[in-house]
Design an enzyme around this catalytic site. Structure first.
Site, PDB file in Angstrom:
ATOM      1  N   ASP A  44      -1.547  -1.581  10.657  1.00 42.36           N
ATOM      2  CA  ASP A  44      -1.891  -1.598   9.224  1.00 42.36           C
ATOM      3  C   ASP A  44      -2.505  -2.910   8.784  1.00 42.36           C
ATOM      4  OD1 ASP A  44       0.804   0.297   7.581  1.00 42.36           O
ATOM      5  OD2 ASP A  44      -0.962   0.865   8.730  1.00 42.36           O
ATOM      6  N   LYS A  60       0.858  -1.198   0.000  1.00 40.92           N
ATOM      7  CA  LYS A  60       0.000   0.000   0.000  1.00 40.92           C
ATOM      8  C   LYS A  60       0.887   1.239   0.000  1.00 40.92           C
ATOM      9  CE  LYS A  60       1.107   1.201   4.336  1.00 40.92           C
ATOM     10  NZ  LYS A  60       1.963   2.400   4.647  1.00 40.92           N
TER      11      LYS A  60
HETATM   12  C1  LIG Z   1       3.381   4.286   9.545  1.00 40.40           C
HETATM   13  C2  LIG Z   1       2.289   3.429   8.992  1.00 40.40           C
HETATM   14  C3  LIG Z   1       1.301   4.266   8.200  1.00 40.40           C
HETATM   15  O1  LIG Z   1       0.415   3.445   7.474  1.00 40.40           O
HETATM   16  O2  LIG Z   1       2.736   2.395   8.131  1.00 40.40           O
HETATM   17  P1  LIG Z   1       4.202   1.956   7.639  1.00 40.40           P
HETATM   18  O3  LIG Z   1       4.990   3.170   7.331  1.00 40.40           O
HETATM   19  O4  LIG Z   1       4.769   1.178   8.770  1.00 40.40           O
HETATM   20  O5  LIG Z   1       3.945   1.117   6.420  1.00 40.40           O
HETATM   21  C4  LIG Z   1       1.543   2.729  10.129  1.00 40.40           C
HETATM   22  O6  LIG Z   1       0.995   3.666  11.042  1.00 40.40           O
HETATM   23  C5  LIG Z   1       2.410   1.735  10.883  1.00 40.40           C
HETATM   24  O7  LIG Z   1       1.648   0.590  11.047  1.00 40.40           O
HETATM   25  P2  LIG Z   1       2.406  -0.758  11.444  1.00 40.40           P
HETATM   26  O8  LIG Z   1       3.666  -0.856  10.653  1.00 40.40           O
HETATM   27  O9  LIG Z   1       1.422  -1.879  11.372  1.00 40.40           O
HETATM   28  O10 LIG Z   1       2.832  -0.420  12.931  1.00 40.40           O
HETATM   29  P3  LIG Z   1       2.859  -1.415  14.160  1.00 40.40           P
HETATM   30  O11 LIG Z   1       3.668  -2.602  13.804  1.00 40.40           O
HETATM   31  O12 LIG Z   1       1.474  -1.570  14.670  1.00 40.40           O
HETATM   32  O13 LIG Z   1       3.634  -0.479  15.203  1.00 40.40           O
HETATM   33  C6  LIG Z   1       5.012  -0.324  15.123  1.00 40.40           C
HETATM   34  C7  LIG Z   1       5.352   0.827  16.065  1.00 40.40           C
HETATM   35  O14 LIG Z   1       4.975   2.058  15.399  1.00 40.40           O
HETATM   36  C8  LIG Z   1       4.406   2.964  16.346  1.00 40.40           C
HETATM   37  N1  LIG Z   1       3.021   3.286  15.914  1.00 40.40           N
HETATM   38  C9  LIG Z   1       2.375   2.530  14.988  1.00 40.40           C
HETATM   39  C10 LIG Z   1       1.116   2.913  14.564  1.00 40.40           C
HETATM   40  C11 LIG Z   1       0.524   4.045  15.138  1.00 40.40           C
HETATM   41  N2  LIG Z   1      -0.717   4.447  14.769  1.00 40.40           N
HETATM   42  N3  LIG Z   1       1.188   4.766  16.084  1.00 40.40           N
HETATM   43  C12 LIG Z   1       2.436   4.409  16.469  1.00 40.40           C
HETATM   44  O15 LIG Z   1       3.040   5.086  17.325  1.00 40.40           O
HETATM   45  C13 LIG Z   1       4.452   2.289  17.701  1.00 40.40           C
HETATM   46  O16 LIG Z   1       5.666   2.663  18.320  1.00 40.40           O
HETATM   47  C14 LIG Z   1       4.527   0.812  17.348  1.00 40.40           C
HETATM   48  O17 LIG Z   1       5.173   0.053  18.336  1.00 40.40           O
END
Ligand SMILES: C[C@@](CO)(OP(=O)(O)O)[C@H](O)COP(=O)(O)OP(=O)(O)OC[C@H]1O[C@@H](n2ccc(N)nc2=O)[C@H](O)[C@@H]1O
Ligand SMILES: Nc1ncnc2c1ncn2[C@@H]1O[C@H](COP(=O)(O)OP(=O)(O)O)[C@@H](O)[C@H]1O
Length: 289
Positions: free
Chosen positions: A135, A11
C-alpha cells in the site's frame, strides 16, 4: 537544524477484489483507494543519529516501526548515514485496514528524500516503497481516488472525487493483514466487475445502483470472526448510509452519506470521537513536504 512536519493520511478501499495468488504468496487484487480525513502527524529533525518516538506505546519505536524501516531503506539506497529524529503522533488506529503504517512509511520516504538532499527519482522511491508495503506506493504518489491492481502497487489516478461524506469507524478490533489474507474465502472464478467504470458512473452520474459492485472480499471472513465489525457496518446503514463496507482487511468500516447532517448524526451514534472520522466530499490528501 532543519525541521519538517507533515500529515500522513489514511485510506479506505472502495471495493477490494482478490483475483489470484502469486507464487511468492502475495495476492493479486483490484481495488479503489480513497483518502480519508484521519491522519498521523510526523515531525522530522536533522540529527547525527536515526531515532524516533511514537505517541502510541503499543507500537514499536525501533527498527520494527515502518518509519524507521523506510528511513533505513533510504539510507541504504543513498549509501549514506545521515540521521534524523522522527516524532510520530499516532492518530490512525493500526490493524484497521486504513493503511496508517504504510502512510507513515511513505511520508518518511518523501520527507527524508528532501531533508537529506538525496532527491531520488520517483521510480527509485517507488521501488523502495513496494518493498516496505504493497500500500505504500499509493500514499507516496497519489492524493485522491486511485484504481490499484497488481499487489496494490500498480496505480491509475481516476481523476474523479467521491461526491459523498464518508464516516469511517474503528470498532476497536486490531486485525492482522496477514491473518486476513490467509483466511479469506477465495472467489477467484468470479467475473471481476470494472471498478474504474463503476467509479465513473458513481462520481459523474451519481448512479447509486453501482454501489453493490464495490464488494470487499475480506468482509465474509472478518464478519464471521469479528461480529462487532459486522455490527458497525449494519449501524452505519441504519444511520442512513447509502453504502457501507469494510476497509481493506479491516477492522475499520466506512459509510457513504449524501447529506452532512446525516453523516454527523451517524458519527455521534458511534460515541467516542477518537475512533471515528468524518471526511467531506471531494477530499484529497493535500499535505506534501
Ligand atoms: C489489505 C490491504 C488492502 O489495501 O491493506 P490493509 O488492509 O493492510 O490496509 C493491502 O493489500 C495490504 O497492504 P500492506 O498492508 O502494505 O501489506 P504488506 O505489508 O505489503 O503485506 C503484509 C502481508 O499481507 C499479505 N499480502 C499483502 C498484499 C497483497 N497484495 N497480498 C498479500 O498476500 C502478505 O502475506 C504480506 O506479507
Ligand atoms: N508507524 C506505524 N503505524 C502503524 N502500524 C505500524 C507502524 N509501524 C509498524 N507498524 C505495524 O504495521 C502493522 C500494519 O499497520 P497499518 O499499515 O496501520 O495496517 P492496516 O492498514 O492493516 O491498519 C501494524 O499492525 C503494526 O504492528
Amino acid at each position: 537544524m532543519q525541521h519538517i512536519s507533515v500529515k500522513a493520511f489514511a485510506k479506505i478501499n472502495l471495493g477490494l477484489l482478490i483475483t489470484g495468488k502469486r507464487p511468492d504468496g502475495y495476492h493479486m487484487l483490484e481495488t479503489v483507494f480513497a483518502p480519508v480525513n484521519w491522519y498521523d502527524e510526523l515531525t522530522f529533525t536533522s540529527a547525527d543519529e536515526l531515532s524516533m518516538t511514537c505517541s502510541n506505546l503499543d507500537l514499536p519505536s525501533d527498527d520494527n516501526n515502518l518509519c524507521l524501516k523506510a528511513a533505513s531503506a533510504l539510507r541504504d539506497y543513498a549509501e549514506m548515514t545521515k540521521g534524523a529524529t522522527i516524532r510520530l503522533t499516532k492518530n490512525i488506529p493500526f490493524g484497521a485496514g486504513l493503511g496508517g503504517g504504510s502512510s507513515d512509511a511513505a511520508a518518511t520516504l518523501r520527507v527524508l528524500n528532501v531533508l537529506w538532499g538525496i532527491h531520488a527519482p520517483s521510480d527509485d522511491l517507488h521501488a523502495l516503497a513496494v518493498k516496505l508495503g504493497a500500500d505504500v506506493p499509493y500514499f507516496l504518489e497519489s492524493s485522491g481516488l486511485v484504481f490499484a491492481s497488481g499487489i496494490g502497487e500498480q496505480l491509475q489516478d481516476l481523476e474523479r472525487s467521491l461526491p459523498f461524506h464518508i464516516v469511517t469507524v474503528f470498532p476497536e478490533e486490531h486485525i492482522s493483514t496477514v491473518w486476513a489474507y490467509k483466511n479469506f474465502y477465495p472467489k477467484f472464478e468470479r467475473k471481476v466487475p470494472d471498478l474504474k467504470e463503476m467509479v465513473f458512473e458513481l462520481c459523474e452520474n451519481k448512479d447509486l445502483t453501482v454501489l453493490p459492485t464495490f464488494e470487499n472480499d475480506f468482509e465474509a471472513v472478518v464478519f464471521d470472526y469479528y461480529p462487532s465489525v459486522r455490527q458497525a457496518k449494519e449501524k452505519l446503514l441504519e444511520e442512513g448510509a447509502l453504502f457501507a463496507s469494510l476497509s481493506g482487511s479491516g477492522s475499520a468500516v466506512f459509510g457513504l452519506f449524501d447529506r452532512q447532517d446525516a453523516a454527523e448524526k451517524a458519527m455521534q451514534a458511534f460515541g467516542d470521537k477518537s475512533r471515528a472520522s468524518l471526511t467531506p466530499p471531494s477530499f484529497k490528501m493535500i499535505q506534501r513536504s
